[in-house]
Motif scaffolding. Structure first.
Motif, PDB file in Angstrom:
ATOM      1  N   GLY A 115       0.805  -1.215   0.000  1.00  0.00           N
ATOM      2  CA  GLY A 115       0.000   0.000   0.000  1.00  0.00           C
ATOM      3  C   GLY A 115       0.834   1.260   0.000  1.00  0.00           C
ATOM      4  N   GLY A 116       1.983   1.212   0.701  1.00  0.00           N
ATOM      5  CA  GLY A 116       2.874   2.364   0.740  1.00  0.00           C
ATOM      6  C   GLY A 116       3.424   2.722  -0.622  1.00  0.00           C
ATOM      7  N   ASN A 117       3.729   1.717  -1.423  1.00  0.00           N
ATOM      8  CA  ASN A 117       4.202   1.966  -2.784  1.00  0.00           C
ATOM      9  C   ASN A 117       3.128   2.648  -3.621  1.00  0.00           C
ATOM     10  OD1 ASN A 117       6.972   0.626  -3.889  1.00  0.00           O
ATOM     11  ND2 ASN A 117       6.261  -0.462  -2.069  1.00  0.00           N
ATOM     12  N   ILE A 118       1.879   2.201  -3.455  1.00  0.00           N
ATOM     13  CA  ILE A 118       0.782   2.819  -4.208  1.00  0.00           C
ATOM     14  C   ILE A 118       0.513   4.229  -3.693  1.00  0.00           C
ATOM     15  CG2 ILE A 118      -1.610   2.592  -4.938  1.00  0.00           C
ATOM     16  CD1 ILE A 118       0.232   0.370  -5.945  1.00  0.00           C
ATOM     17  N   ASP A 119       0.558   4.401  -2.370  1.00  0.00           N
ATOM     18  CA  ASP A 119       0.305   5.721  -1.782  1.00  0.00           C
ATOM     19  C   ASP A 119       1.303   6.755  -2.286  1.00  0.00           C
ATOM     20  OD1 ASP A 119      -1.852   4.819  -0.346  1.00  0.00           O
ATOM     21  OD2 ASP A 119      -0.735   4.496   1.511  1.00  0.00           O
ATOM     22  N   LEU A 120       2.560   6.338  -2.418  1.00  0.00           N
ATOM     23  CA  LEU A 120       3.581   7.268  -2.888  1.00  0.00           C
ATOM     24  C   LEU A 120       3.293   7.705  -4.320  1.00  0.00           C
ATOM     25  CD1 LEU A 120       6.205   8.735  -2.196  1.00  0.00           C
ATOM     26  CD2 LEU A 120       7.457   6.742  -3.081  1.00  0.00           C
ATOM     27  N   ALA A 121       2.879   6.751  -5.150  1.00  0.00           N
ATOM     28  CA  ALA A 121       2.530   7.088  -6.532  1.00  0.00           C
ATOM     29  C   ALA A 121       1.341   8.032  -6.583  1.00  0.00           C
ATOM     30  CB  ALA A 121       2.234   5.811  -7.321  1.00  0.00           C
ATOM     31  N   LEU A 122       0.368   7.800  -5.712  1.00  0.00           N
ATOM     32  CA  LEU A 122      -0.803   8.686  -5.660  1.00  0.00           C
ATOM     33  C   LEU A 122      -0.418  10.085  -5.186  1.00  0.00           C
ATOM     34  CD1 LEU A 122      -3.351   6.149  -4.119  1.00  0.00           C
ATOM     35  CD2 LEU A 122      -3.437   7.098  -6.432  1.00  0.00           C
ATOM     36  N   LYS A 123       0.544  10.157  -4.267  1.00  0.00           N
ATOM     37  CA  LYS A 123       1.030  11.461  -3.796  1.00  0.00           C
ATOM     38  C   LYS A 123       1.675  12.228  -4.939  1.00  0.00           C
ATOM     39  CE  LYS A 123       4.310  13.550  -0.528  1.00  0.00           C
ATOM     40  NZ  LYS A 123       5.315  13.270   0.536  1.00  0.00           N
ATOM     41  N   ASP A 146      -6.467  -7.679  -3.643  1.00  0.00           N
ATOM     42  CA  ASP A 146      -7.241  -7.277  -2.462  1.00  0.00           C
ATOM     43  C   ASP A 146      -6.547  -7.762  -1.186  1.00  0.00           C
ATOM     44  OD1 ASP A 146     -10.037  -6.325  -3.621  1.00  0.00           O
ATOM     45  OD2 ASP A 146      -9.425  -8.094  -4.753  1.00  0.00           O
ATOM     46  N   ASP A 147      -6.652  -6.972  -0.144  1.00  0.00           N
ATOM     47  CA  ASP A 147      -6.161  -7.349   1.192  1.00  0.00           C
ATOM     48  C   ASP A 147      -4.652  -7.572   1.248  1.00  0.00           C
ATOM     49  OD1 ASP A 147      -8.846  -7.343   2.118  1.00  0.00           O
ATOM     50  OD2 ASP A 147      -9.105  -9.396   1.395  1.00  0.00           O
ATOM     51  N   THR A 148      -3.904  -6.877   0.391  1.00  0.00           N
ATOM     52  CA  THR A 148      -2.435  -6.996   0.431  1.00  0.00           C
ATOM     53  C   THR A 148      -1.760  -5.692   0.830  1.00  0.00           C
ATOM     54  OG1 THR A 148      -2.179  -6.415  -1.909  1.00  0.00           O
ATOM     55  CG2 THR A 148      -2.433  -8.763  -1.388  1.00  0.00           C
ATOM     56  N   ALA A 149      -2.528  -4.651   1.102  1.00  0.00           N
ATOM     57  CA  ALA A 149      -1.951  -3.319   1.316  1.00  0.00           C
ATOM     58  C   ALA A 149      -0.921  -3.296   2.438  1.00  0.00           C
ATOM     59  CB  ALA A 149      -3.059  -2.304   1.609  1.00  0.00           C
ATOM     60  N   ASP A 150      -1.100  -4.113   3.467  1.00  0.00           N
ATOM     61  CA  ASP A 150      -0.202  -4.079   4.615  1.00  0.00           C
ATOM     62  C   ASP A 150       0.963  -5.061   4.509  1.00  0.00           C
ATOM     63  OD1 ASP A 150      -1.762  -2.131   5.857  1.00  0.00           O
ATOM     64  OD2 ASP A 150      -3.054  -3.627   6.823  1.00  0.00           O
ATOM     65  N   ARG A 151       1.031  -5.792   3.432  1.00  0.00           N
ATOM     66  CA  ARG A 151       2.101  -6.773   3.288  1.00  0.00           C
ATOM     67  C   ARG A 151       3.372  -6.116   2.783  1.00  0.00           C
ATOM     68  NH1 ARG A 151      -0.088 -12.109   0.356  1.00  0.00           N
ATOM     69  NH2 ARG A 151       1.947 -12.844   1.077  1.00  0.00           N
ATOM     70  N   ARG A 152       4.519  -6.676   3.197  1.00  0.00           N
ATOM     71  CA  ARG A 152       5.809  -6.182   2.739  1.00  0.00           C
ATOM     72  C   ARG A 152       6.111  -6.742   1.349  1.00  0.00           C
ATOM     73  NH1 ARG A 152       7.285  -1.829   5.809  1.00  0.00           N
ATOM     74  NH2 ARG A 152       6.658  -2.229   7.972  1.00  0.00           N
ATOM     75  N   ILE A 153       6.929  -6.012   0.616  1.00  0.00           N
ATOM     76  CA  ILE A 153       7.232  -6.405  -0.756  1.00  0.00           C
ATOM     77  C   ILE A 153       7.846  -7.800  -0.811  1.00  0.00           C
ATOM     78  CG2 ILE A 153       8.605  -5.848  -2.807  1.00  0.00           C
ATOM     79  CD1 ILE A 153       6.132  -4.063  -2.320  1.00  0.00           C
ATOM     80  N   TRP A 154       8.734  -8.107   0.133  1.00  0.00           N
ATOM     81  CA  TRP A 154       9.387  -9.420   0.099  1.00  0.00           C
ATOM     82  C   TRP A 154       8.455 -10.555   0.506  1.00  0.00           C
ATOM     83  CZ3 TRP A 154      10.866  -5.663   3.766  1.00  0.00           C
ATOM     84  CH2 TRP A 154      10.495  -5.937   5.078  1.00  0.00           C
ATOM     85  N   GLU A 155       7.257 -10.217   0.958  1.00  0.00           N
ATOM     86  CA  GLU A 155       6.296 -11.233   1.361  1.00  0.00           C
ATOM     87  C   GLU A 155       5.381 -11.671   0.224  1.00  0.00           C
ATOM     88  OE1 GLU A 155       5.653 -10.191   6.081  1.00  0.00           O
ATOM     89  OE2 GLU A 155       4.377  -9.168   4.607  1.00  0.00           O
ATOM     90  N   ILE A 156       5.504 -11.045  -0.921  1.00  0.00           N
ATOM     91  CA  ILE A 156       4.651 -11.403  -2.052  1.00  0.00           C
ATOM     92  C   ILE A 156       5.506 -11.932  -3.199  1.00  0.00           C
ATOM     93  CG2 ILE A 156       2.864  -9.743  -1.400  1.00  0.00           C
ATOM     94  CD1 ILE A 156       3.873  -7.871  -3.564  1.00  0.00           C
ATOM     95  N   SER A 157       4.890 -12.681  -4.094  1.00  0.00           N
ATOM     96  CA  SER A 157       5.611 -13.327  -5.189  1.00  0.00           C
ATOM     97  C   SER A 157       6.042 -12.322  -6.257  1.00  0.00           C
ATOM     98  CB  SER A 157       4.726 -14.387  -5.833  1.00  0.00           C
ATOM     99  OG  SER A 157       3.630 -13.783  -6.511  1.00  0.00           O
TER     100      SER A 157
END
Length: 277
Positions: A115-123, A146-157
């Motif tokens: 979510g932080g990565n998306i928020d920065l782009a929106l900013k 969906d429901d991935t906003a709080d996950r860290r980048i290294w936690e996803i594929s």
């Protein structure tokens, strides 16, 4: 390509919604790009003339080193053309403003959450702070995260990371999305799934897309128009529209249709011929 009246692809061919206005339109006039100077100068691409109307999904395809990514950088405004004129939506391309860009690697900020990565782009896109959470959730839903906003980048594929990169590129609500072999490093199954997702997103949003690949299969599946480039310096060897439907046919039916097989074969033959020219 021959017509097959009993094919669901043939029945739905040509049903593409037109997108009006000039936002997302691209014009390349006598464009060439060279690197170096004097006797050491190398022309990477050109001369190229292209008009890409709003809402089109153009795929640039060709062998490695033919100038596909160079053309994409020129359209993105990352570098000026050595010769000729590049226009996006009637003006000069401006990096980060006139287009969203997705690279082969996701290039996400690993210290931020999804979510932080998306928020920065929106900013950076100047979306008001009070609207960012809603827009972020909409974008993540759009790319199936969906429901991935709080996950860290290294936690996803890796495939999920590339979905985040696509969502980030869509955050600015630009009328143009540029994609430079974004699925090349992924396994075959993930690549096919993301191709299907991108095709759906493209149809839903009506944005102009320019997609770079060396795969005839990917070009046939994604493109509403396919441009094959020659070996360096890259020039237009083939420029054809696709009659395959953008909506109404499942991915498996599309890939299994005779129209798809014919288009893929035509593109593949043109790439081989252009590479040898």
């Amino acid at each position: 390509m021959s017509s097959h009246s009993n094919s669901p692809v043939a029945e739905l061919a040509g049903r593409v919604d037109a997108v009006g206005g000039g936002r997302g339109a691209i014009s390349l006039r006598n464009v060439s790009q060279s690197y170096g100077s004097g006797d050491a100068a190398v022309t990477a691409v050109g001369p190229v003339d292209l008009d890409i109307p709003p809402g089109e999904f153009l795929v640039l395809v060709g062998a490695s080193g033919c100038g596909k990514s160079t053309l994409l950088r020129l359209i993105a405004g990352f570098e000026p053309a050595t010769q000729g004129d590049v226009e996006v939506s009637g003006g000069q391309p401006v990096p980060g403003i006139t287009s969203g860009v997705v690279f082969q690697q996701p290039r996400l900020f690993p210290w931020k959450t999804v979510g932080g990565n998306i928020d920065l782009a929106l900013k950076y896109a100047r979306v008001p702070k009070g609207e960012r959470a809603r827009r972020r959730d909409e974008l993540l839903t759009r790319v199936g995260l969906d429901d991935t906003a709080d996950r860290r980048i290294w936690e996803i594929s890796g495939g999920q990371q590339q979905r985040v990169a696509i969502a980030r590129a869509l955050a600015g609500q630009t009328s143009l999305l540029l994609l430079d072999e974004p699925f090349a490093a992924l396994d075959a199954l993930t690549r096919e799934r993301l191709q299907e997702d991108l095709r759906t997103v493209s149809s839903d949003l009506g944005r102009t897309n320019v997609f770079v690949t060396h795969s005839a299969d990917e070009a046939a599946f994604l493109g509403s128009r396919i441009v094959v480039l020659t070996s360096r310096p890259g020039r237009v060897a083939l420029d054809i529209p696709s009659t395959l439907p953008r909506v109404g046919v499942g991915a498996d039916d599309l890939r299994g249709s005779p129209e798809y097989a014919a288009l893929r074969a035509e593109i593949g033959a043109a790439v081989k011929e252009a590479a040898a020219a």
